[in-house]
Each structure stands twice: as structure tokens, then as C-alpha cells.
Design a protein around this motif. Structure first.
Motif, mmCIF file in Angstrom:
data_model
loop_
_atom_site.group_PDB
_atom_site.id
_atom_site.type_symbol
_atom_site.label_atom_id
_atom_site.label_comp_id
_atom_site.label_asym_id
_atom_site.label_seq_id
_atom_site.Cartn_x
_atom_site.Cartn_y
_atom_site.Cartn_z
ATOM 1 N N ASN A 15 0.733 -1.306 0.121
ATOM 2 C CA ASN A 15 0.104 0.032 -0.052
ATOM 3 C C ASN A 15 0.773 1.285 0.112
ATOM 4 O OD1 ASN A 15 -2.385 1.189 -0.357
ATOM 5 N ND2 ASN A 15 -2.698 1.347 2.014
ATOM 6 N N SER A 16 1.938 1.307 -0.524
ATOM 7 C CA SER A 16 2.925 2.502 -0.540
ATOM 8 C C SER A 16 2.558 3.169 -1.765
ATOM 9 C CB SER A 16 4.281 2.051 -0.942
ATOM 10 O OG SER A 16 5.181 3.111 -1.436
ATOM 11 N N ASN A 97 8.881 13.006 8.144
ATOM 12 C CA ASN A 97 9.154 14.087 9.212
ATOM 13 C C ASN A 97 9.906 15.238 8.305
ATOM 14 O OD1 ASN A 97 8.468 12.579 11.390
ATOM 15 N ND2 ASN A 97 10.311 11.106 11.092
HETATM 16 C C1 LIG Z 1 7.389 7.778 9.615
HETATM 17 C C2 LIG Z 1 6.612 8.727 8.642
HETATM 18 C C3 LIG Z 1 6.673 10.126 8.723
HETATM 19 C C4 LIG Z 1 5.808 10.869 8.023
HETATM 20 N N1 LIG Z 1 6.284 12.182 8.112
HETATM 21 C C5 LIG Z 1 5.223 13.152 7.203
HETATM 22 C C6 LIG Z 1 5.362 14.626 7.242
HETATM 23 O O1 LIG Z 1 6.372 14.995 7.943
HETATM 24 N N2 LIG Z 1 4.867 15.208 6.542
HETATM 25 C C7 LIG Z 1 3.771 14.583 5.851
HETATM 26 O O2 LIG Z 1 2.967 15.283 5.019
HETATM 27 N N3 LIG Z 1 3.520 13.189 5.818
HETATM 28 C C8 LIG Z 1 4.238 12.502 6.574
HETATM 29 N N4 LIG Z 1 4.003 11.018 6.562
HETATM 30 C C9 LIG Z 1 3.048 10.673 5.753
HETATM 31 C C10 LIG Z 1 3.711 10.026 4.454
HETATM 32 O O3 LIG Z 1 4.434 10.917 3.670
HETATM 33 C C11 LIG Z 1 2.562 9.323 3.517
HETATM 34 O O4 LIG Z 1 1.681 8.412 4.322
HETATM 35 C C12 LIG Z 1 3.018 8.873 2.361
HETATM 36 O O5 LIG Z 1 2.185 8.356 1.656
HETATM 37 C C13 LIG Z 1 4.093 7.572 2.563
HETATM 38 O O6 LIG Z 1 4.481 7.107 1.380
HETATM 39 P P1 LIG Z 1 4.437 5.600 1.040
HETATM 40 O O7 LIG Z 1 2.967 5.257 0.950
HETATM 41 O O8 LIG Z 1 4.870 5.408 -0.291
HETATM 42 O O9 LIG Z 1 4.763 4.842 1.890
HETATM 43 C C14 LIG Z 1 4.888 10.332 7.282
HETATM 44 C C15 LIG Z 1 4.626 8.759 7.206
HETATM 45 C C16 LIG Z 1 5.544 8.169 8.030
HETATM 46 C C17 LIG Z 1 5.408 6.580 8.164
#
Ligand SMILES: Cc1cc2nc3c(=O)[nH]c(=O)nc-3n(C[C@H](O)[C@H](O)[C@H](O)COP(=O)(O)O)c2cc1C
Length: 212
Positions: A15-16, A97
Motif C-alpha cells: 500500500n505504498s 518528518n
Molecule cells: C515515519 C513517517 C513520517 C511521516 N512524516 C510526514 C510528514 O512529515 N509530513 C507529511 O505530510 N506526511 C508524513 N508522513 C505521511 C507519508 O508521507 C505518507 O503516508 C506517504 O504516502 C508515505 O509514502 P508511501 O505511501 O510510499 O509509503 C509520514 C509517514 C511516516 C510513516
């Protein structure tokens, strides 16, 4: 014939959203071109951090490096060779972050190497970096939980993701950079679905433009 390098960096395998963007890229690219696509999964593999030996080695001429120092640069050499060979570099990256995953940062530390991917021009203090990678295109395929990170928006000051990645690739000489972003996973579900739909469409449009 173009060579494509796809780098994924999400820690999530399932689900990424950023991995989905690189998948959409791959499918559409393959529909049009039968090119060679290379993959490197930074989210899954161990990317070594640079260390004392690495730094000592990188900042001295090759001929003066000890065996230990040569060994310390091995991963960096491998990553840089792969980057040099690619015409198109595709980065899938979540915002973590307000920045990028630490694995991708570790990768960037390995490939930003003096006299390999950039060199110093001491005569221009204001802009002393000369990029050594030329004629390449980068696609930044990004995902974020919140929104408002673009220029002039309320979260712009917290965006150390796309601004940082663009700066780094500019420094190594790549200025043809396309950015596609999914915003708002954590907020309005309807807007979020729209953002996903728009990003997939945009990738297809950009690929078609790139290949014309
Ligand atoms: C450890 C962690 C830190 C995150 N920090 C932020 C953030 O600083 N700002 C934001 O807008 N989303 C943040 N998110 C949300 C992710 O950017 C978002 O869920 C994104 O879809 C993750 O990418 P992926 O779906 O490819 O795993 C964070 C998610 C995780 C797991």
C-alpha cells in the motif's frame, strides 16, 4: 534506446503510494518503449552510511587511497556507475518528518562525491558547484500525508523533501526534473483520491512529452 533507473525508498512494501507511482511510471514507459529498466530498492536494502574512511578516501586523489579506503568507496562507486549509465532516473519517495527517508539520504551521501558527480569551482563563491552528470532527466514521484507544501502555500517552509531533492540533483548537473506529488493521505479522502488520479495522469503525460 534510453536506460532507466528506478529507485524506491518507501519503508512500506504494501500500500505504498510512492511505489505505486513508480509502478505507473514503469507500466506506461514499457508500453511506449522497450528500454532497459534497472531497479534499486533503497527502502528494503541496507544503504551504508558514509564514515571516516569514506570521507578520507573521497577527498584525496585515487592514487593515494589505501586498500581500506578503496573498500570504503565500493558501494559509492557502484551507485555512481549505475547513475552515470542511466538516462532517466526515477525516484519514489515519501515525505518522512518533512524530509526524505533516511535510506534515500544515505544514498545521496554516497553519490554526491567530489570529482565524480560534482566538482568545486573556487572562482565562483556564490555558485561553486559544477555538476558532472549531464543529459539526464529525473522524475521525482513523491507522496505526503499532509498538503500545502508547494510554493506560496501554508506548509512551504516545512518542505525539505522536493526542494531538497531538486537542489541535490541540480548540484550534480541534472536540471531537467519533473515532479509529481500525491498529497493529503491523512486528510480529506475525496481530495486524496483525486490527487492519486491526477498524479497517475500526470506521469503518463510527462512520459509522453519526454519521449517526443
Ligand atoms: C515515519 C513517517 C513520517 C511521516 N512524516 C510526514 C510528514 O512529515 N509530513 C507529511 O505530510 N506526511 C508524513 N508522513 C505521511 C507519508 O508521507 C505518507 O503516508 C506517504 O504516502 C508515505 O509514502 P508511501 O505511501 O510510499 O509509503 C509520514 C509517514 C511516516 C510513516
Amino acid at each position: 534506446m534510453k536506460k532507466v533507473l528506478i529507485l524506491n525508498s518507501s519503508a512500506r512494501k504494501h500500500n505504498s503510494k510512492s511505489r505505486k507511482l513508480t509502478e505507473v511510471f514503469t507500466e506506461h514507459w514499457k508500453n511506449i518503449h522497450n528500454d532497459l529498466i534497472n531497479y534499486r530498492d533503497l527502502g528494503e536494502s541496507h544503504v551504508p552510511h558514509i564514515n571516516e574512511n569514506w570521507i578520507a578516501a573521497a577527498f584525496k586523489p585515487e592514487a593515494l587511497r589505501s586498500l581500506q579506503e578503496i573498500e570504503a568507496l565500493k558501494t559509492s562507486d557502484e551507485y555512481i556507475t549505475e547513475l552515470r549509465e542511466a538516462d532517466v532516473i526515477v525516484i519514489g519517495a515519501p515525505m518522512y518528518n518533512w524530509s526524505i527517508p533516511s535510506t534515500l539520504k544515505a544514498y545521496i551521501d554516497q553519490v554526491l562525491r567530489v570529482n565524480e558527480t560534482w566538482k568545486l569551482n573556487p572562482e565562483n563563491m556564490q555558485n561553486p558547484y559544477i555538476g558532472l552528470l549531464q543529459n539526464k532527466t529525473v522524475f521525482l514521484l513523491l507522496s505526503r500525508g499532509a498538503q500545502g507544501y508547494e510554493k506560496g502555500e501554508y506548509n512551504e517552509h516545512m518542505n525539505f523533501q522536493s526542494n531538497y531533492l531538486k537542489t541535490v540533483f541540480n548540484i550534480i548537473g541534472i536540471t531537467n526534473i519533473h515532479t509529481v506529488t500525491i498529497n493529503g493521505e491523512s486528510f480529506d479522502p475525496e481530495k486524496y483520491q483525486q490527487s492519486i488520479h491526477d498524479s497517475h495522469q500526470m506521469i503518463k503525460t510527462l512520459i509522453e512529452k519526454e519521449l517526443n
